[in-house]
Design a protein around this motif. Structure first.
Motif: not given
Length: 267
Positions: A133-135, A175-176, A179, A181
């Motif tokens: 979970s980047m974001g 996700i990218l 962020g 899950d």
């Protein structure tokens, strides 16, 4: 092809595609499209319109099953994000279909197959990437919502041009960029895609893509029902199947099929 044969083929083709979709967490619309083009001899624009109807059946049932089997309360804090993505995606779907009506079927088929190639490559690349979970850290809520609308436009255009729910694009974006899950992203993706497809279907109906009732009765409904059955089986078998390997195989198959259809001479 007579109605009985069409109905039987729709059932036979829909179930395994639905099963594979359930195994890898997609609706399977990308894999239905080549069959609609080749096996059922539909024009590119007609194939996309019918594919979107089948996708709607599959996604609506998936949302129902998820809502009854999973805790959806984590979605509530993401309502503003989802609304922004939906605003963008419905706008993109509207103008994407408008654009598709202005180009020839031959050119549209080429665009379609290039997008399928990209989907195949995306499917393969996702099997090698472990999404955390980047974001992105946005400077303000407004900035995040503007980015969400722009991302939504891209999602809507792809969805309208392929007749797909667009999960393979929506989920990585959630996700990218935002962020989210990975498990929550799957449910959010289904909800976001539903109004996008409804706009697409409305536009296709206005363009008289659903006037042939036999296509709905003997192709869309049987394939939609068998896709749901297949997807439920795939979801059950997911713990036994190597989903990452499946993504590589199916991505490669999608690329191969797209190239074959692209290089095929028109009769």
């Amino acid at each position: 092809m007579n109605n009985k044969k069409t109905s039987l083929l729709s059932l036979v083709i829909g179930a395994p595609i639905g099963c594979l979709g359930g195994l890898i967490g997609l609706g399977g619309a990308e894999f239905r499209l080549p069959f609609l083009l080749k096996t059922f001899s539909k024009t590119a624009k007609k194939a996309v319109a019918l594919n979107m109807l089948i996708s709607l059946i599959t996604v609506a049932s998936a949302i129902y099953f998820r809502m009854n089997n999973f805790d959806v309360s984590p979605i509530y804090p993401q309502i503003l994000l989802m609304i922004s993505l939906i605003v963008g995606s419905t706008t993109g779907a509207y103008f994407g279909i408008e654009l598709s009506t202005k180009i020839s079927d031959a050119l549209f088929k080429k665009v379609l197959l290039i997008l399928l190639l990209i989907m195949g490559l995306l499917l393969i690349s996702e099997s090698f990437i472990t999404f955390g979970s980047m974001g992105i850290l946005f400077s303000s809520l407004y900035m995040m919502l503007v980015v969400a609308i722009l991302c939504g436009v891209l999602i809507g255009i792809i969805s309208s041009l392929l007749g797909v729910a667009g999960g393979e694009v929506i989920i990585p974006i959630l996700i990218l960029i935002f962020g989210i899950d990975v498990k929550l992203a799957g449910t959010m993706s289904l909800i976001i895609s539903l109004p996008t497809m409804l706009v697409g279907i409305t536009r296709h109906a206005k363009n008289k893509m659903y006037t042939k009732k036999s296509e709905i009765k003997y192709l869309v409904i049987p394939m939609g029902v068998s896709s749901i059955i297949g997807a439920s089986i795939g979801a059950f078998l997911v713990i036994y199947a190597p989903s990452e390997l499946l993504k590589i195989i199916l991505g490669a198959l999608l690329i191969f099929t797209s190239i074959k259809l692209f290089t095929e001479k028109e009769e």
